[in-house]
Enzyme design. Structure first.
Site, PDB file in Angstrom:
ATOM      1  N   ASP A   1     -35.036  71.927 -28.045  1.00  0.00           N
ATOM      2  CA  ASP A   1     -33.868  72.871 -27.833  1.00  0.00           C
ATOM      3  C   ASP A   1     -33.001  73.208 -28.882  1.00  0.00           C
ATOM      4  O   ASP A   1     -33.268  72.456 -30.078  1.00  0.00           O
ATOM      5  CB  ASP A   1     -32.473  72.645 -26.482  1.00  0.00           C
TER       6      ASP A   1
ATOM      7  N   ASP B   1     -30.410  76.201 -30.402  1.00  0.00           N
ATOM      8  CA  ASP B   1     -29.204  76.722 -29.951  1.00  0.00           C
ATOM      9  C   ASP B   1     -28.188  75.393 -29.663  1.00  0.00           C
ATOM     10  O   ASP B   1     -28.436  74.840 -28.400  1.00  0.00           O
ATOM     11  CB  ASP B   1     -28.769  78.329 -29.339  1.00  0.00           C
TER      12      ASP B   1
END
Lengths: 295, 295
Positions: free
Chosen positions: B25, B27
């Site tokens: 991932d 952010d």
């Protein structure tokens, strides 16, 4: 038990005799969008001639009571300001009289002019609302500790920044989350459009919080009406097009009767369902009450 | 069982040895808003030096893979386009290859440039999206029978008319309701902001329909990744900051491991919960993997 359709002059007359006080939903009952439904003025005049007290109870939060009077009058319906009870007014009363919001606190509004006007009439400070429409979309979203209430109504100027600000404030647990009403849609001339409940839905999704609704079918609105008017609930009847708002509102509020009409959102098969909430009686159109007059 | 924190060089080395493929991932793991987290470049370089394959898996729908590469490179992270897998790309693949949308149908987009770019790359016709921002707010909202899909992503230009149009199309049952992802919020520099799921929430509220999500934790995204890459799931590890998206995505997808970091949304106590989904192991920051290197 399914609803019963009033089809004869005698049945209508018997029905009308049971009530002194009629609470009317407006959109979908009296008009649809800007289009007055058939013979509404005649029907209301007939009810007034029978000495019935009328109250126009609307979840429409975009208009203050004062602008509602203008709308009624532009459609040829004479009415007094005390005959109008809107969800914006209901919310303003709730904030000023039930919550007793301290003078150093203010309300962040997602909504249109009606809400702001009613808040001002109750001397409640507000921010956001119509002002937010022209605000700088790129400005930082910062908390504002003066905000003690987030109030969400229908806002056709809804934007990302308003949602972000409301979300920021609602992260503080002490900030009260209110909605003028939680209707998912409302009937407009061209069909159903997103309603006030669709403005608060993203905030509920983000925060896990459910707003206190000040519109039908919430009994907070019924309490506010009872606080304003002296009336015998048994001799009061709610008239509306929506089972989930109008009819529930009347039945959960313990009114003596409910009358459904088919000029709005709900269809006949919904009124004829064997289970769930249905109006006690129903008509195709409100003006079908006029058959009681003809002879 | 609560998650275990990796605290020693030996524990980190043992952990790294178990995997060939790391799904990241972005952010909250690599950066927060526009702010690169500490020693990310060094950490990724270290993993590459160990011959680990990297895949940047993001629910951010506002950027196409091409613009993601620019973002990565502007932050000093070298990456190939095939190392990026975004929810917009995932949605475009789903529409063109799984739904096989007929050429006479198009997608109504609530979302930003990234979605439109990925749809175009897959030769899918679209309307709405970035074009809608400049559209006449007062124009009538009419149905458009060419619309066969409503696709909703994060849209910081969200407005009432877009919601009304999407709602109009979704009233036709045959119109497919998709979301790039359903995250309620996303972490920005100044705090959490409304996410893509908050754009589809009002539509779900109005229609009673739930969108098919093409982002984490939906396994539709995992299927798309598996269709693109040959890898041994047992030797793949998902790295993320969110239990409800990243960690669930990895675990429900049957990956060999999950690594949580505390630089994003979730807090340590959530990783240490006795019940529910938690990452297998966690770190304060991704760069803590570098302790394996020091000696």
């Amino acid at each position: 038990m399914p609803s019963t359709k009033l089809t004869t002059p005698a049945a209508v007359r018997q029905f009308l005799d049971r009530f002194d006080f009629f609470l009317f939903d407006c959109d979908g009952v009296l008009w649809r969008g800007d289009h007055l439904l058939p013979q509404i003025v005649e029907t209301l005049t007939y009810l007034r001639s029978l000495k019935k007290q009328l109250l126009f109870v609307t979840n429409n939060s975009t208009k203050s009571r004062a602008s509602y009077i203008s709308k009624l009058s532009s459609l040829g319906i004479p009415a007094e300001i005390d005959e109008v009870f809107g969800s914006s007014y209901s919310a303003a009363i709730y904030i000023s009289r039930i919550l007793s919001l301290p003078a150093d606190k203010k309300v962040f509004v997602i909504g249109e002019k009606g809400i702001c006007e009613e808040l001002e009439k109750e001397n409640v400070r507000w921010c956001g609302g119509v002002e937010e429409d022209i605000e700088d979309m790129q400005a930082d979203v910062e908390d504002d500790l003066e905000v003690g209430v987030v109030l969400v109504g229908l806002d056709r100027g809804i934007n990302y920044r308003k949602l972000a600000r409301a979300y920021r404030y609602l992260q503080r647990e002490e900030v009260v989350f209110l909605a003028t009403n939680i209707d998912s849609t409302f009937p407009a001339k061209g069909g159903l459009m997103p309603g006030a409940g669709s403005m608060s839905a993203p905030l509920s999704y983000m925060t896990g919080r459910t707003p206190v609704s000040l519109g039908k079918p919430s009994q907070e609105m019924m309490k506010a009406i009872e606080g304003r008017f002296q009336f015998d609930k048994n001799r009061a009847c709610m008239v509306g097009d929506r089972i989930n708002t109008d009819i529930r509102f009347g039945q959960e509020g313990g009114l003596g009767g409910t009358l459904g009409v088919l000029t709005g959102v709900c269809k006949e098969e919904e009124f004829l369902a064997e289970e769930g909430v249905v109006p006690e009686v129903y008509l195709d159109r409100l003006c079908d009450l006029l058959i009681a007059k003809e002879e």
